[in-house]
Design a protein around this motif. Structure first.
Motif: not given
Length: 485
Positions: A335-336, A339, A342, A368, A385
């Motif tokens: 997940e990190y 992030t 992106s 996020s 983000m």
């Protein structure tokens, strides 16, 4: 005299009728509070550790209040102040299961001082701006005689002279007094010290067992540390370590890659953004085994993640990208990485004109769930983000000097905090003094300074947690708010 006697009898009769008509069972109360539980349940705040912790603590205190209401003959009520983070509703959604969005939440504080379940349920729902229509239908259906419904629910207001003559307490006056009463540290310790001591003594053998298991497993697996994401009880933690110990005995070969790592017992299995091995407490050994087998692949992904952080740093003038467990959601490594990836692509496309290495020595964390950048008391930037690149550039330039000053002050603050914790622990003969992650260093320092001005013999040998609320944990830890009165 007869007039007052007759009125007294009528008062008692109407009061009994009113109480009977307002009866609500424990099961009815739980059903009536379903929309509330759905709005505040900690499981929905996985990305918000501070708010999740606040809701967990408040739910414990609320459940205790509701349990006391159902105890026969229980009459000693103290106003209970609660704070919840309530998930916001979608404006056009009619389905309860879909009516809450991930866009945000709001903080709601209210004080409970009611003495029956129905009033308490209505107070909670009204305070959180949730519908109470279903409570009325539930209440009517739960009554044995629907035709008995009448106007006895209307409030009866006697003249003040009636209470003076009869000696009965004026309920309005009692309520006003209760609302004026504010819990103080001394009064709360007076009421709860005995209960905490009893629970603490009961937990001592388990605490020793926990420490023994932790040392043995850390030594056997050559782990850096063993931690827990949430404040589970001692018995629960021992059970988790026993499970890990059995896996070590059954499959020792899969644990060869854990040397120097930290194991964290949490809600799901995997590897965290900080590089720690996460073992989900609801998962069976089969899931844990898979995580240990995947460790070599996780380590490869971790190297790619570090490279990505370096690229972001280069685009932002040398500012260092960091991840702080206490302040950020417990993200998995995957997940990190997504992030960061992106955010990197967004920066690369925007081509912000940061001079190379102009921001070296500064730090930032990527979030996020925010929409505006901010600067933490410890000097690191908290960058959303979704932040507009131009706004990001302006904010960093404007706050760079303040950030450097905060970073310098950070070390001083941490040293001061540690010294005050040690001094307070020694002064009050505490077995342990610690704080919840949601309590800042500045708040902890303020709390300890004020504690040291007091004489608190109650605390000898106790475990004291600085939190946002008063509570006694199941293993005897005393929790007090940092801004106690």
């Amino acid at each position: 005299t007869f007039y007052y006697f007759a009125r007294l009898c009528l008062d008692k009769t109407l009061l009994q009728c009113a109480l009977q008509s307002r009866t609500l069972s424990g099961a009815d109360a739980i059903n009536a509070l379903r929309p509330f539980y759905f709005a505040v349940h900690p499981d929905f705040f996985g990305q918000h550790p501070k708010e999740r912790e606040v809701n967990e603590n408040s739910l414990k205190r609320l459940n205790g209040y509701l349990e006391n209401l159902q105890k026969p003959g229980f009459r000693s009520f103290k106003p209970t102040q609660l704070t919840f983070y309530v998930r916001e509703r979608e404006p056009n959604s009619s389905n309860v299961q879909e009516s809450f969005s991930a866009s945000g939440f709001r903080a709601v504080s209210f004080t409970l001082h009611t003495r029956d379940l129905l009033s308490t349920v209505l107070d909670i729902l009204n305070s959180c701006s949730l519908s109470t229509e279903h409570v009325q239908s539930l209440h009517v259906n739960s009554q044995p005689h629907k035709e008995a419904k009448s106007t006895v629910n209307r409030p009866i207001k006697w003249d003040k002279t009636y209470y003076s003559f009869t000696g009965f307490k004026d309920p309005e006056e009692e309520l006003e007094q209760a609302q004026r009463v504010e819990t103080t540290l001394m009064s709360w310790l007076d009421d709860n010290e005995a209960s905490a001591v009893k629970k603490l003594k009961k937990s001592l053998p388990l605490r020793k067992e926990l420490e023994r298991l932790k040392i043995e497993l850390s030594r056997e697996l050559q782990l850096s540390d063993i931690r827990w994401q949430r404040s589970w009880g001692i018995a629960h933690r021992c059970s988790q370590l026993h499970s890990l110990g059995r896996l070590v005995q059954q499959r020792p070969e899969i644990l060869k890659n854990v040397k120097g790592r930290t194991v964290v017992f949490t809600d799901r299995s995997g590897m965290s953004a900080a590089g720690h091995i996460m073992l989900g407490t609801m998962d069976v050994h089969h899931h844990w085994t898979k995580i240990f087998e995947r460790l070599p692949n996780y380590y490869k992904l971790q190297k790619r993640l570090l490279l990505l952080e370096d690229r972001i740093s280069q685009l932002l003038g040398g500012i260092q990208v960091i991840y702080i467990e206490e302040l950020q959601p417990l993200l998995t490594l995957e997940e990190y990485f997504e992030t960061l990836s992106s955010f990197y692509n967004k920066l690369r496309d925007s081509r912000l004109p940061f001079h190379p290495r102009s921001l070296r020595g500064l730090q930032m964390i990527l979030e996020s769930d925010r929409y505006a950048p901010s600067l933490h008391e410890f000097g690191h930037f908290m960058i959303p983000m979704v932040c507009d690149p131009a706004a990001l550039q302006w904010f960093i330039f404007a706050k760079a000097q303040e950030a450097r000053e905060n970073l310098k002050r950070k070390e001083e603050m941490l040293i001061t905090e540690k010294e005050l914790i040690n001094t307070s622990t020694e002064r009050f003969s505490l077995d342990r003094l610690y704080k919840e992650p949601s309590v800042s260093s500045a708040q902890m320092i303020d709390c300890c300074k004020r504690l040291l001005e007091e004489s608190l013999p109650y605390l000898q040998g106790m475990h004291l947690c600085i939190s946002h609320f008063y509570s006694v944990l199941q293993d005897g830890d005393l929790c007090i708010p940092w801004n106690w009165k």
